[in-house]
Design a protein around this motif. Structure first.
Motif, PDB file in Angstrom:
ATOM      1  N   PRO A 168      14.688  37.462  28.688  1.00  0.00           N
ATOM      2  CA  PRO A 168      14.078  38.598  29.757  1.00  0.00           C
ATOM      3  C   PRO A 168      13.382  39.003  28.222  1.00  0.00           C
ATOM      4  N   VAL A 169      12.544  39.909  29.687  1.00  0.00           N
ATOM      5  CA  VAL A 169      10.976  41.262  28.419  1.00  0.00           C
ATOM      6  C   VAL A 169      11.574  42.208  29.250  1.00  0.00           C
ATOM      7  N   TRP A 170      12.379  43.221  28.687  1.00  0.00           N
ATOM      8  CA  TRP A 170      12.434  44.301  29.730  1.00  0.00           C
ATOM      9  C   TRP A 170      11.244  45.316  29.376  1.00  0.00           C
ATOM     10  N   ILE A 171      10.596  45.681  29.907  1.00  0.00           N
ATOM     11  CA  ILE A 171       9.159  46.741  29.825  1.00  0.00           C
ATOM     12  C   ILE A 171       9.787  48.380  30.407  1.00  0.00           C
ATOM     13  N   THR A 172       9.615  49.180  29.881  1.00  0.00           N
ATOM     14  CA  THR A 172       9.297  51.076  30.301  1.00  0.00           C
ATOM     15  C   THR A 172       8.332  51.644  30.026  1.00  0.00           C
ATOM     16  N   HIS A 173       8.159  52.578  30.107  1.00  0.00           N
ATOM     17  CA  HIS A 173       7.133  53.636  29.929  1.00  0.00           C
ATOM     18  C   HIS A 173       7.662  54.564  28.760  1.00  0.00           C
ATOM     19  N   GLY A 174       6.936  54.374  28.092  1.00  0.00           N
ATOM     20  CA  GLY A 174       7.403  55.177  26.261  1.00  0.00           C
ATOM     21  C   GLY A 174       6.194  54.524  25.276  1.00  0.00           C
ATOM     22  N   LYS A 175       5.629  55.298  24.366  1.00  0.00           N
ATOM     23  CA  LYS A 175       5.490  55.133  22.833  1.00  0.00           C
ATOM     24  C   LYS A 175       5.552  53.659  22.490  1.00  0.00           C
ATOM     25  N   SER A 176       4.755  52.591  22.027  1.00  0.00           N
ATOM     26  CA  SER A 176       5.108  51.280  21.873  1.00  0.00           C
ATOM     27  C   SER A 176       5.981  50.918  21.121  1.00  0.00           C
ATOM     28  N   ALA A 177       7.324  50.679  21.558  1.00  0.00           N
ATOM     29  CA  ALA A 177       8.067  50.307  20.274  1.00  0.00           C
ATOM     30  C   ALA A 177       9.077  49.299  21.103  1.00  0.00           C
ATOM     31  N   ALA A 178       9.457  48.210  20.127  1.00  0.00           N
ATOM     32  CA  ALA A 178      10.359  47.120  20.700  1.00  0.00           C
ATOM     33  C   ALA A 178      11.617  46.607  20.040  1.00  0.00           C
ATOM     34  N   PHE A 179      12.500  46.788  20.403  1.00  0.00           N
ATOM     35  CA  PHE A 179      13.721  45.873  19.764  1.00  0.00           C
ATOM     36  C   PHE A 179      14.001  45.327  20.439  1.00  0.00           C
ATOM     37  N   ALA A 180      15.651  44.193  19.676  1.00  0.00           N
ATOM     38  CA  ALA A 180      15.933  43.232  20.290  1.00  0.00           C
ATOM     39  C   ALA A 180      17.749  43.670  20.651  1.00  0.00           C
ATOM     40  N   GLY A 224      21.265  43.281  20.997  1.00  0.00           N
ATOM     41  CA  GLY A 224      22.368  41.690  20.991  1.00  0.00           C
ATOM     42  C   GLY A 224      22.978  41.552  22.548  1.00  0.00           C
ATOM     43  N   HIS A 225      23.775  40.664  22.829  1.00  0.00           N
ATOM     44  CA  HIS A 225      24.909  40.741  23.533  1.00  0.00           C
ATOM     45  C   HIS A 225      25.750  41.653  23.905  1.00  0.00           C
ATOM     46  N   ASP A 226      26.432  42.254  22.719  1.00  0.00           N
ATOM     47  CA  ASP A 226      26.747  43.328  22.646  1.00  0.00           C
ATOM     48  C   ASP A 226      26.483  44.668  22.798  1.00  0.00           C
ATOM     49  N   GLY A 227      25.010  44.210  23.539  1.00  0.00           N
ATOM     50  CA  GLY A 227      24.462  45.827  23.746  1.00  0.00           C
ATOM     51  C   GLY A 227      23.473  46.398  22.741  1.00  0.00           C
ATOM     52  N   THR A 228      24.245  46.200  21.097  1.00  0.00           N
ATOM     53  CA  THR A 228      23.472  46.546  19.903  1.00  0.00           C
ATOM     54  C   THR A 228      21.819  46.703  20.302  1.00  0.00           C
ATOM     55  N   GLU A 229      20.903  47.564  20.004  1.00  0.00           N
ATOM     56  CA  GLU A 229      19.679  47.059  20.079  1.00  0.00           C
ATOM     57  C   GLU A 229      18.982  47.230  18.462  1.00  0.00           C
ATOM     58  N   THR A 230      18.472  45.983  17.893  1.00  0.00           N
ATOM     59  CA  THR A 230      17.067  46.244  16.537  1.00  0.00           C
ATOM     60  C   THR A 230      16.233  46.290  16.847  1.00  0.00           C
ATOM     61  N   PRO A 231      14.996  47.415  15.526  1.00  0.00           N
ATOM     62  CA  PRO A 231      13.971  47.151  15.704  1.00  0.00           C
ATOM     63  C   PRO A 231      13.454  46.194  15.558  1.00  0.00           C
ATOM     64  N   THR A 276      20.921  37.154  21.698  1.00  0.00           N
ATOM     65  CA  THR A 276      19.818  38.372  22.139  1.00  0.00           C
ATOM     66  C   THR A 276      19.931  37.945  23.556  1.00  0.00           C
ATOM     67  N   ARG A 277      20.417  39.033  24.305  1.00  0.00           N
ATOM     68  CA  ARG A 277      20.329  39.571  25.654  1.00  0.00           C
ATOM     69  C   ARG A 277      18.949  39.312  26.439  1.00  0.00           C
ATOM     70  N   MET A 278      18.214  40.105  25.443  1.00  0.00           N
ATOM     71  CA  MET A 278      17.269  40.575  26.256  1.00  0.00           C
ATOM     72  C   MET A 278      16.106  41.548  24.803  1.00  0.00           C
ATOM     73  N   ILE A 279      14.763  41.695  25.357  1.00  0.00           N
ATOM     74  CA  ILE A 279      14.479  42.255  24.321  1.00  0.00           C
ATOM     75  C   ILE A 279      13.237  43.195  25.300  1.00  0.00           C
ATOM     76  N   LYS A 280      13.749  44.545  24.312  1.00  0.00           N
ATOM     77  CA  LYS A 280      12.789  45.360  25.345  1.00  0.00           C
ATOM     78  C   LYS A 280      12.053  46.058  25.055  1.00  0.00           C
TER      79      LYS A 280
END
Length: 304
Positions: free
Chosen positions: A51-63, A65-72, A86-90
């Motif tokens: 799933p790709v979760w898209i929210t408002h903000g300056k363009s950036a991307a994070f993976a 993980g299933h443990d909630g860890t976010e990796t740019p 990967t649980r989702m891409i933010k």
């Protein structure tokens, strides 16, 4: 955003709108229509993604993980993300449409190589759904079965969009498809709309073409549901998508110098060739919240 929402009588979090359907049903093209630009590069949309979760903000991307860890990650490289890890891409995206909602672009439900667990774990975060079904094979049994499993998790503000109607041979064929789909889904969606997404994107400021594509009625109703959603009971504390990260001075000794340099490609807003049609039509400035009619030409602001 939460304080602004509360002051205007909106829910404590923006409506989380999921785009769901089978592979090639038009979900990615619809996200382009809603945001005014493609949220991910064209080359990536045909790959297997969580799933790709898209929210408002300056363009950036994070993976995430299933443990909630976010990796740019670089948005151009999101097709390299391992689904197993990967649980989702933010994604953060500056589209004004995202001021009133978050979009969650789900994987195609018909992919035999992807377990439904990949996206089902995100369904509890979803408020409402726009389900995309192809006109030439609308509302297959697999779609009906999946919807039966997940519909109760939503707030009920769900819309079924029959996409690619321009591929049907005649208006009579379209009427038959719509009659069958509405009969088979009676009581399951609040509205069923026919929509040619490509025609809507190509409409530009042509009101006749915009209406003929089916987008006018669909967007009016969708905006109404996004700014005035039904409440949804939640069995657990919902996941909060935080505002786009801001670099702290302490993170680098040369922060001042870095600020003077041009933004890196990974952080700069991406442009993949889509026209900014819909954000101009569903502009979400404060004075327009709750308004369901299409903005007059004088209200429109080019976002590109």
């Amino acid at each position: 955003m939460e304080n602004a929402n509360a002051s205007m009588g909106l829910p404590p979090h923006k409506t989380r709108l999921a785009l769901i359907g089978e592979f090639s049903a038009g979900k990615s093209t619809l996200s382009k229509l809603l945001l005014g630009d493609a949220p991910v590069p064209v080359k990536v949309t045909a790959t297997r993604l969580p799933p790709v979760w898209i929210t408002h903000g300056k363009s950036a991307a994070f993976a995430v993980g299933h443990d909630g860890t976010e990796t740019p990650i670089d948005i151009e490289d999101i097709d390299q993300v391992r689904i197993e890890d990967t649980r989702m891409i933010k994604l953060y995206n500056p589209s004004e449409t995202l001021e009133i909602c978050d979009l969650i672009d789900m994987p195609g439900i018909s992919d035999p190589n992807m377990s439904s667990d990949v996206w089902m774990s995100v369904m509890d975060e979803v408020d409402s759904v726009v389900w995309c079904t192809q006109a030439t094979q609308a509302w297959r049994q697999s779609e009906a079965a999946t919807w039966e499993d997940i519909s109760a998790r939503t707030n009920g503000d769900n819309i079924l969009v029959v996409t690619q109607v321009d591929k049907l041979r005649s208006e009579r064929d379209l009427e038959r498809v719509l009659m069958r789909v509405r009969k088979e889904t009676e009581g399951q969606f609040r509205h069923v709309f026919p929509l040619s997404i490509t025609d809507a994107i190509a409409a530009g400021e042509d009101e006749v073409k915009w209406t003929a594509s089916g987008a006018a009625d669909f967007i009016d109703i969708l905006v109404e549901y996004l700014v005035n959603p039904n409440p949804k009971p939640r069995s657990a504390e919902p996941m909060e998508i935080q505002p786009a990260p801001v670099e702290e001075p302490s993170e680098t000794a040369d922060h001042t110098k870095a600020e003077q340099q041009p933004e890196t490609p990974a952080q700069a807003p991406a442009d993949y060739g889509a026209t900014s049609v819909v954000p101009k039509r569903v502009r979400v400035l404060t004075e327009m919240r709750g308004r369901t009619t299409r903005p007059a030409p004088g209200d429109l602001v080019n976002l590109t």
